[in-house]
Design an enzyme around this catalytic site. Structure first.
Site, mmCIF file in Angstrom:
data_model
loop_
_atom_site.group_PDB
_atom_site.id
_atom_site.type_symbol
_atom_site.label_atom_id
_atom_site.label_comp_id
_atom_site.label_asym_id
_atom_site.label_seq_id
_atom_site.Cartn_x
_atom_site.Cartn_y
_atom_site.Cartn_z
ATOM 1 N N LYS A 32 43.123 35.731 39.296
ATOM 2 C CA LYS A 32 42.415 34.443 39.238
ATOM 3 C C LYS A 32 41.980 34.140 37.813
ATOM 4 C CE LYS A 32 41.469 31.838 41.866
ATOM 5 N NZ LYS A 32 42.222 30.609 42.268
ATOM 6 N N THR A 44 36.969 31.315 41.091
ATOM 7 C CA THR A 44 35.922 32.143 41.687
ATOM 8 C C THR A 44 35.004 32.724 40.622
ATOM 9 O OG1 THR A 44 35.572 34.241 42.890
ATOM 10 C CG2 THR A 44 37.576 34.052 41.621
ATOM 11 N N ASP A 45 33.789 33.030 41.029
ATOM 12 C CA ASP A 45 32.872 33.697 40.107
ATOM 13 C C ASP A 45 33.269 35.151 39.850
ATOM 14 O OD1 ASP A 45 32.228 34.716 42.605
ATOM 15 O OD2 ASP A 45 30.097 34.254 42.498
ATOM 16 N N GLU A 46 34.206 35.683 40.638
ATOM 17 C CA GLU A 46 34.609 37.073 40.469
ATOM 18 C C GLU A 46 35.360 37.312 39.163
ATOM 19 O OE1 GLU A 46 35.974 39.306 43.857
ATOM 20 O OE2 GLU A 46 35.279 37.727 45.218
ATOM 21 N N TYR A 67 42.812 41.038 42.544
ATOM 22 C CA TYR A 67 42.522 39.649 42.920
ATOM 23 C C TYR A 67 41.837 38.894 41.801
ATOM 24 C CZ TYR A 67 39.585 35.880 44.675
ATOM 25 O OH TYR A 67 38.916 34.688 44.812
#
Length: 332
Positions: free
Chosen positions: A152, A121-123, A148
């Site tokens: 990741k 994810t870009d997060e 989260y």
């Protein structure tokens, strides 16, 4: 690659990838999914039995993962705990699935010499200021802000380490926010769409100025298939479709597309540590691998998504009441 193991293939993005493979390729797919609340048997209904198999199991269980990896040509790893609010309430499942689960899969890929693609994810990059002209690239330093996104980020680093230390044939992709068919109604866009269908006013965190870079799940699927076939081992590719919109604009667009007044929504308390802006620069994927999105305009993809939820109420209706009761408990 004729046989793929797809982890998390009963979830939102994973199931869209499985449908994409069934429609656009001749590969056979085994889905490994723990079937938590985010997994849905209905998302995989109607797939050809001669090319598709569902195995219910945990990616952190080496006894399950090993045999499935051995008989596959490649592993495409979608499985993850991914809801930010849930990670703030109870981080532990995110460590178990996102870190230990990824480790278990990497060890199996290492043992059997299998191609591995990791969905992220870009997060992991944290967030950008609302007025920042920059976008995330493959060189952006990691700066996760939630349990989260930090788990990741950890899983990404595991993949990189297994490539360098053990020669695992792996690639990574970090994608912007997905929307489209089969997305759980707890998520932002389907929650608003289904609320409008039910005659309930949509809910907007804070002032709704947080910006997300949206991509239709079909475009994410085609990008992953491109990377799996053309990507350079050890490389990371960012997947995005230039779909930056703030949450307020998205809610108002949903209302307008569904024949409602654009201001017919309510503000609720903002999420703790809510990231301000995500923005993906997918130049590397487009120039080096030749990928382009089908849905070039967010409005086009959103209309497609609204139509799907209107036409598939039997898919999302069983989830709706439980989801809304949880949000009510949170005051949202």
């Amino acid at each position: 690659m004729k046989n793929l193991l797809v982890t998390g293939g009963a979830g939102f993005i994973g199931s869209n990838f499985v449908h994409y493979l069934m429609e656009h390729t001749d590969v056979s797919v085994t889905v490994l999914d723990k079937m938590t609340y985010a997994g849905n048997h209905a998302s995989l209904e109607g797939l050809p039995s001669e090319r598709f198999e569902l195995v219910v199991g945990d990616i952190a269980d080496a006894a399950v993962v090993g045999p499935l990896t051995e008989r596959a040509d490649a592993v495409v790893h979608y499985a993850a705990e991914s809801h930010n609010d849930n990670s703030l309430h109870d981080p532990r499942p995110f460590l178990d699935t996102n870190i230990i689960g990824t480790y278990t899969l990497l060890e199996a890929a290492r043992r059997y010499g299998r191609r591995f693609h990791h969905i992220s994810t870009d997060e992991v990059y944290g967030d950008l200021e609302l007025d920042d002209p920059e976008r995330f690239t493959e060189e952006t330093p990691y700066n996760p802000s939630s349990p989260y996104s930090s788990t990741k980020a950890a899983s990404d680093l595991l993949v990189r380490a297994w490539v360098r230390s053990f020669g695992v044939q792996a690639t990574i992709s970090n994608c912007s926010n997905n929307y489209g068919p089969y997305q759980h109604v707890e998520k932002f866009i389907p929650r608003q769409i289904t609320n409008v269908i039910d005659g309930v006013r949509p809910k907007l965190y804070g002032e709704g100025l947080n910006v997300r870079d949206w991509i239709h799940a079909n475009d994410h699927s085609s990008a992953v298939w491109t990377i799996l076939n053309k990507g350079e081992i050890g490389q990371t590719y960012l997947i995005g479709a230039d779909g930056e919109r703030n949450n307020k604009d998205v809610v108002e667009l949903i209302l307008t597309e569904m024949g409602q007044a654009a201001d017919a929504y309510d503000h609720v308390i903002d999420r703790a540590g809510h990231d301000l802006r995500y923005a993906i620069d997918s130049t590397k994927l487009r120039t080096e691998l030749g990928w382009t999105p089908e849905f070039h305009h967010f409005e086009q993809g959103l209309r497609d998504t609204i139509a799907w939820y209107r036409d598939n109420e039997t898919w999302w209706r069983p989830q709706k009441a439980v989801t809304e009761s949880k949000y009510i408990e949170l005051g949202q």
